[in-house]
Design a protein around this motif. Structure first.
Motif, mmCIF file in Angstrom:
data_model
loop_
_atom_site.group_PDB
_atom_site.id
_atom_site.type_symbol
_atom_site.label_atom_id
_atom_site.label_comp_id
_atom_site.label_asym_id
_atom_site.label_seq_id
_atom_site.Cartn_x
_atom_site.Cartn_y
_atom_site.Cartn_z
ATOM 1 N N ALA A 202 0.819 -1.210 0.000
ATOM 2 C CA ALA A 202 0.000 0.000 0.000
ATOM 3 C C ALA A 202 0.853 1.260 0.000
ATOM 4 N N VAL A 203 2.057 1.184 0.539
ATOM 5 C CA VAL A 203 2.957 2.340 0.569
ATOM 6 C C VAL A 203 3.793 2.427 -0.709
ATOM 7 N N ILE A 204 4.354 1.298 -1.131
ATOM 8 C CA ILE A 204 5.330 1.309 -2.225
ATOM 9 C C ILE A 204 4.672 1.435 -3.597
ATOM 10 N N VAL A 205 3.597 0.683 -3.851
ATOM 11 C CA VAL A 205 2.999 0.654 -5.180
ATOM 12 C C VAL A 205 2.524 2.034 -5.655
ATOM 13 N N PRO A 206 1.786 2.818 -4.844
ATOM 14 C CA PRO A 206 1.381 4.147 -5.320
ATOM 15 C C PRO A 206 2.578 5.048 -5.648
ATOM 16 N N MET A 207 3.653 4.936 -4.870
ATOM 17 C CA MET A 207 4.842 5.752 -5.125
ATOM 18 C C MET A 207 5.450 5.405 -6.484
ATOM 19 N N ILE A 208 5.591 4.096 -6.748
ATOM 20 C CA ILE A 208 6.186 3.670 -8.017
ATOM 21 C C ILE A 208 5.275 4.031 -9.177
ATOM 22 N N LYS A 209 3.987 3.790 -9.019
ATOM 23 C CA LYS A 209 3.038 4.090 -10.102
ATOM 24 C C LYS A 209 3.041 5.580 -10.437
ATOM 25 N N THR A 210 3.072 6.425 -9.429
ATOM 26 C CA THR A 210 3.092 7.865 -9.669
ATOM 27 C C THR A 210 4.327 8.273 -10.461
ATOM 28 N N ALA A 211 5.479 7.704 -10.088
ATOM 29 C CA ALA A 211 6.719 8.035 -10.783
ATOM 30 C C ALA A 211 6.689 7.543 -12.230
ATOM 31 N N VAL A 212 6.214 6.312 -12.439
ATOM 32 C CA VAL A 212 6.167 5.753 -13.792
ATOM 33 C C VAL A 212 5.167 6.524 -14.661
ATOM 34 N N ASP A 213 4.013 6.870 -14.095
ATOM 35 C CA ASP A 213 3.023 7.642 -14.847
ATOM 36 C C ASP A 213 3.597 8.985 -15.295
ATOM 37 N N ALA A 214 4.380 9.605 -14.424
ATOM 38 C CA ALA A 214 4.985 10.894 -14.759
ATOM 39 C C ALA A 214 5.966 10.750 -15.922
#
Length: 229
Positions: A202-214
Protein backbone atom coordinates in the motif's frame (compact mmCIF):
# COMPACT_ATOMS: atom_id res chain seq x y z
CA UNK A 1 -3.10 13.28 -35.91
CA UNK A 2 -2.52 11.79 -39.38
CA UNK A 3 -2.25 8.08 -40.14
CA UNK A 4 1.55 8.13 -40.03
CA UNK A 5 1.57 9.84 -36.65
CA UNK A 6 -1.06 7.43 -35.32
CA UNK A 7 0.94 4.45 -36.55
CA UNK A 8 4.07 5.77 -34.89
CA UNK A 9 2.17 6.36 -31.64
CA UNK A 10 0.85 2.78 -31.62
CA UNK A 11 4.28 1.38 -32.42
CA UNK A 12 5.81 3.47 -29.66
CA UNK A 13 3.17 2.23 -27.21
CA UNK A 14 3.85 -1.41 -28.14
CA UNK A 15 7.58 -0.90 -27.69
CA UNK A 16 7.00 0.76 -24.32
CA UNK A 17 4.84 -2.12 -23.14
CA UNK A 18 7.48 -4.63 -24.23
CA UNK A 19 10.21 -2.70 -22.42
CA UNK A 20 8.14 -2.34 -19.25
CA UNK A 21 7.21 -6.03 -19.35
CA UNK A 22 10.84 -7.09 -19.73
CA UNK A 23 12.04 -4.69 -17.05
CA UNK A 24 9.45 -5.71 -14.45
CA UNK A 25 9.92 -9.41 -15.25
CA UNK A 26 13.66 -9.00 -14.68
CA UNK A 27 12.98 -7.27 -11.36
CA UNK A 28 10.72 -10.16 -10.32
CA UNK A 29 13.50 -12.64 -11.08
CA UNK A 30 16.06 -10.62 -9.11
CA UNK A 31 13.72 -10.28 -6.12
CA UNK A 32 12.88 -13.99 -6.21
CA UNK A 33 16.41 -15.37 -6.38
CA UNK A 34 18.15 -12.86 -4.09
CA UNK A 35 17.58 -11.82 -0.45
CA UNK A 36 16.52 -8.30 -1.47
CA UNK A 37 13.04 -9.61 -2.19
CA UNK A 38 12.38 -9.91 1.53
CA UNK A 39 11.81 -7.07 4.02
CA UNK A 40 12.44 -7.90 7.70
CA UNK A 41 9.46 -7.07 9.90
CA UNK A 42 9.43 -6.66 13.69
CA UNK A 43 8.67 -9.78 15.77
CA UNK A 44 6.51 -11.76 15.81
CA UNK A 45 6.07 -11.12 12.08
CA UNK A 46 8.16 -12.96 9.54
CA UNK A 47 9.85 -11.25 6.60
CA UNK A 48 7.47 -9.73 4.04
CA UNK A 49 7.96 -10.50 0.37
CA UNK A 50 8.09 -7.71 -2.20
CA UNK A 51 8.19 -9.98 -5.26
CA UNK A 52 4.53 -9.38 -6.04
CA UNK A 53 4.96 -5.60 -6.20
CA UNK A 54 6.26 -5.51 -9.82
CA UNK A 55 3.18 -7.55 -10.79
CA UNK A 56 0.90 -4.97 -9.20
CA UNK A 57 2.77 -2.10 -10.85
CA UNK A 58 2.57 -3.83 -14.24
CA UNK A 59 -1.20 -4.25 -13.96
CA UNK A 60 -1.89 -0.71 -12.74
CA UNK A 61 0.47 1.05 -15.17
CA UNK A 62 0.18 -1.01 -18.36
CA UNK A 63 -3.03 -2.98 -17.88
CA UNK A 64 -4.06 -6.57 -17.13
CA UNK A 65 -2.32 -8.16 -20.16
CA UNK A 66 1.13 -6.95 -19.11
CA UNK A 67 0.22 -7.77 -15.51
CA UNK A 68 -0.61 -11.36 -16.52
CA UNK A 69 2.78 -11.78 -18.21
CA UNK A 70 4.71 -10.45 -15.22
CA UNK A 71 2.49 -12.51 -12.90
CA UNK A 72 3.32 -15.63 -14.89
CA UNK A 73 7.03 -14.83 -14.53
CA UNK A 74 6.49 -14.44 -10.78
CA UNK A 75 4.81 -17.83 -10.58
CA UNK A 76 7.44 -19.59 -12.69
CA UNK A 77 10.28 -18.06 -10.65
CA UNK A 78 8.58 -19.20 -7.44
CA UNK A 79 8.11 -22.68 -8.90
CA UNK A 80 11.76 -22.92 -9.99
CA UNK A 81 13.06 -21.64 -6.66
CA UNK A 82 11.00 -24.20 -4.75
CA UNK A 83 12.60 -27.01 -6.79
CA UNK A 84 16.18 -25.75 -6.92
CA UNK A 85 16.47 -24.94 -3.23
CA UNK A 86 16.26 -27.25 -0.26
CA UNK A 87 12.61 -26.42 0.27
CA UNK A 88 11.43 -26.58 3.86
CA UNK A 89 8.15 -25.80 5.56
CA UNK A 90 5.39 -24.33 3.43
CA UNK A 91 7.87 -23.56 0.63
CA UNK A 92 7.87 -27.25 -0.23
CA UNK A 93 4.28 -27.03 -1.49
CA UNK A 94 5.21 -24.37 -4.04
CA UNK A 95 6.65 -27.14 -6.17
CA UNK A 96 3.09 -27.60 -7.36
CA UNK A 97 2.23 -25.01 -10.08
CA UNK A 98 -1.33 -24.87 -8.76
CA UNK A 99 0.17 -23.27 -5.66
CA UNK A 100 3.07 -21.30 -7.14
CA UNK A 101 1.82 -20.23 -10.59
CA UNK A 102 -1.99 -20.20 -10.80
CA UNK A 103 -2.62 -17.71 -7.94
CA UNK A 104 -0.05 -15.30 -9.39
CA UNK A 105 -2.09 -15.11 -12.61
CA UNK A 106 -5.12 -13.93 -10.64
CA UNK A 107 -3.25 -11.24 -8.68
CA UNK A 108 -2.93 -8.67 -11.52
CA UNK A 109 -6.53 -9.23 -12.63
CA UNK A 110 -7.87 -8.51 -9.14
CA UNK A 111 -5.60 -5.49 -8.66
CA UNK A 112 -6.57 -3.97 -12.02
CA UNK A 113 -10.26 -4.74 -11.48
CA UNK A 114 -10.32 -3.02 -8.08
CA UNK A 115 -8.37 -0.04 -9.46
CA UNK A 116 -10.70 0.35 -12.46
CA UNK A 117 -13.81 0.02 -10.26
CA UNK A 118 -12.57 2.66 -7.81
CA UNK A 119 -11.84 5.06 -10.68
CA UNK A 120 -15.46 4.70 -11.78
CA UNK A 121 -16.80 5.26 -8.28
CA UNK A 122 -14.46 8.10 -7.27
CA UNK A 123 -13.23 10.61 -9.82
CA UNK A 124 -9.43 10.32 -10.04
CA UNK A 125 -7.16 13.22 -9.14
CA UNK A 126 -3.69 13.57 -7.65
CA UNK A 127 -4.88 12.36 -4.24
CA UNK A 128 -7.54 9.79 -5.07
CA UNK A 129 -5.34 8.13 -7.70
CA UNK A 130 -2.84 7.25 -4.95
CA UNK A 131 -5.71 5.96 -2.81
CA UNK A 132 -7.00 3.84 -5.72
CA UNK A 133 -3.51 2.40 -6.25
CA UNK A 134 -3.05 1.67 -2.55
CA UNK A 135 -6.37 -0.16 -2.24
CA UNK A 136 -5.75 -2.08 -5.46
CA UNK A 137 -2.32 -3.07 -4.15
CA UNK A 138 -3.87 -4.32 -0.91
CA UNK A 139 -6.48 -6.32 -2.86
CA UNK A 140 -3.79 -7.86 -5.08
CA UNK A 141 -1.59 -8.69 -2.10
CA UNK A 142 -4.46 -10.33 -0.24
CA UNK A 143 -5.27 -12.32 -3.36
CA UNK A 144 -1.71 -13.61 -3.50
CA UNK A 145 -1.69 -14.62 0.16
CA UNK A 146 -5.19 -16.10 0.31
CA UNK A 147 -4.97 -18.08 -2.93
CA UNK A 148 -1.48 -19.49 -2.34
CA UNK A 149 -2.18 -20.57 1.22
CA UNK A 150 -5.72 -21.59 0.31
CA UNK A 151 -4.42 -23.91 -2.41
CA UNK A 152 -2.01 -25.44 0.11
CA UNK A 153 -4.86 -26.18 2.50
CA UNK A 154 -7.10 -27.43 -0.31
CA UNK A 155 -4.50 -29.71 -1.90
CA UNK A 156 -2.34 -30.70 1.06
CA UNK A 157 -4.42 -29.96 4.16
CA UNK A 158 -4.61 -33.62 5.17
CA UNK A 159 -0.93 -34.31 4.56
CA UNK A 160 0.11 -31.15 6.39
CA UNK A 161 -2.10 -31.98 9.35
CA UNK A 162 -0.73 -35.52 9.53
CA UNK A 163 2.85 -34.25 9.38
CA UNK A 164 2.27 -31.77 12.19
CA UNK A 165 0.39 -34.27 14.34
CA UNK A 166 3.36 -36.62 14.17
CA UNK A 167 5.42 -33.92 15.85
CA UNK A 168 2.88 -33.15 18.57
CA UNK A 169 2.13 -35.31 21.53
CA UNK A 170 -1.54 -36.25 21.62
CA UNK A 171 -1.88 -34.90 25.15
CA UNK A 172 -0.25 -31.53 24.47
CA UNK A 173 -2.78 -29.98 22.15
CA UNK A 174 -6.51 -29.62 21.85
CA UNK A 175 -8.27 -32.15 19.64
CA UNK A 176 -9.79 -29.40 17.51
CA UNK A 177 -6.29 -28.13 16.77
CA UNK A 178 -4.95 -31.59 16.00
CA UNK A 179 -7.79 -32.30 13.60
CA UNK A 180 -7.07 -29.12 11.63
CA UNK A 181 -3.40 -28.54 12.41
CA UNK A 182 -2.50 -27.84 8.79
CA UNK A 183 -5.06 -25.08 8.42
CA UNK A 184 -4.04 -23.56 11.75
CA UNK A 185 -0.39 -23.47 10.70
CA UNK A 186 -1.23 -21.78 7.41
CA UNK A 187 -3.37 -19.21 9.25
CA UNK A 188 -0.64 -18.48 11.80
CA UNK A 189 1.88 -17.91 9.03
CA UNK A 190 -0.43 -16.25 6.52
CA UNK A 191 -2.37 -13.73 8.63
CA UNK A 192 0.54 -11.74 10.11
CA UNK A 193 2.61 -11.95 6.96
CA UNK A 194 -0.38 -11.00 4.83
CA UNK A 195 -0.97 -7.90 6.95
CA UNK A 196 2.69 -6.90 6.73
CA UNK A 197 2.81 -7.39 2.97
CA UNK A 198 -0.41 -5.40 2.49
CA UNK A 199 1.06 -2.46 4.38
CA UNK A 200 4.29 -2.61 2.36
CA UNK A 201 2.42 -2.79 -0.96
CA UNK A 202 0.00 0.00 0.00
CA UNK A 203 2.96 2.34 0.57
CA UNK A 204 5.33 1.31 -2.23
CA UNK A 205 3.00 0.65 -5.18
CA UNK A 206 1.38 4.15 -5.32
CA UNK A 207 4.84 5.75 -5.12
CA UNK A 208 6.19 3.67 -8.02
CA UNK A 209 3.04 4.09 -10.10
CA UNK A 210 3.09 7.87 -9.67
CA UNK A 211 6.72 8.04 -10.78
CA UNK A 212 6.17 5.75 -13.79
CA UNK A 213 3.02 7.64 -14.85
CA UNK A 214 4.99 10.89 -14.76
CA UNK A 215 7.70 9.43 -16.99
CA UNK A 216 5.12 8.13 -19.46
CA UNK A 217 3.35 11.50 -19.59
CA UNK A 218 6.59 13.34 -20.28
CA UNK A 219 7.50 10.85 -22.98
CA UNK A 220 4.06 11.16 -24.59
CA UNK A 221 4.29 14.96 -24.53
CA UNK A 222 7.69 14.95 -26.22
CA UNK A 223 6.47 12.46 -28.83
CA UNK A 224 3.38 14.57 -29.55
CA UNK A 225 5.48 17.68 -30.02
CA UNK A 226 7.79 15.77 -32.34
CA UNK A 227 4.87 14.61 -34.47
CA UNK A 228 3.62 18.18 -34.80
CA UNK A 229 6.96 19.43 -36.13
Amino acid sequence: MNKTGLSRARQSERIRKMVVTAMLSAIVAVLTFTPIGMIPLPPPLLSATTVHIPVLVAALVEGPAVGLIVGAVFGLCSFIRAWESGAVGLTLFFRNPLVSVLPRLVVPLVAFGVWALLRRLIRPNAVTDKLHSALAAVAGTLTNTVLCLGMIVLLYGGDLTAMINEMISAGSADAAYLNHAGAWLVAVVGVPNGIGECLVAAVIVPMIKTAVDAVIRRSSTRRAKGNQQ
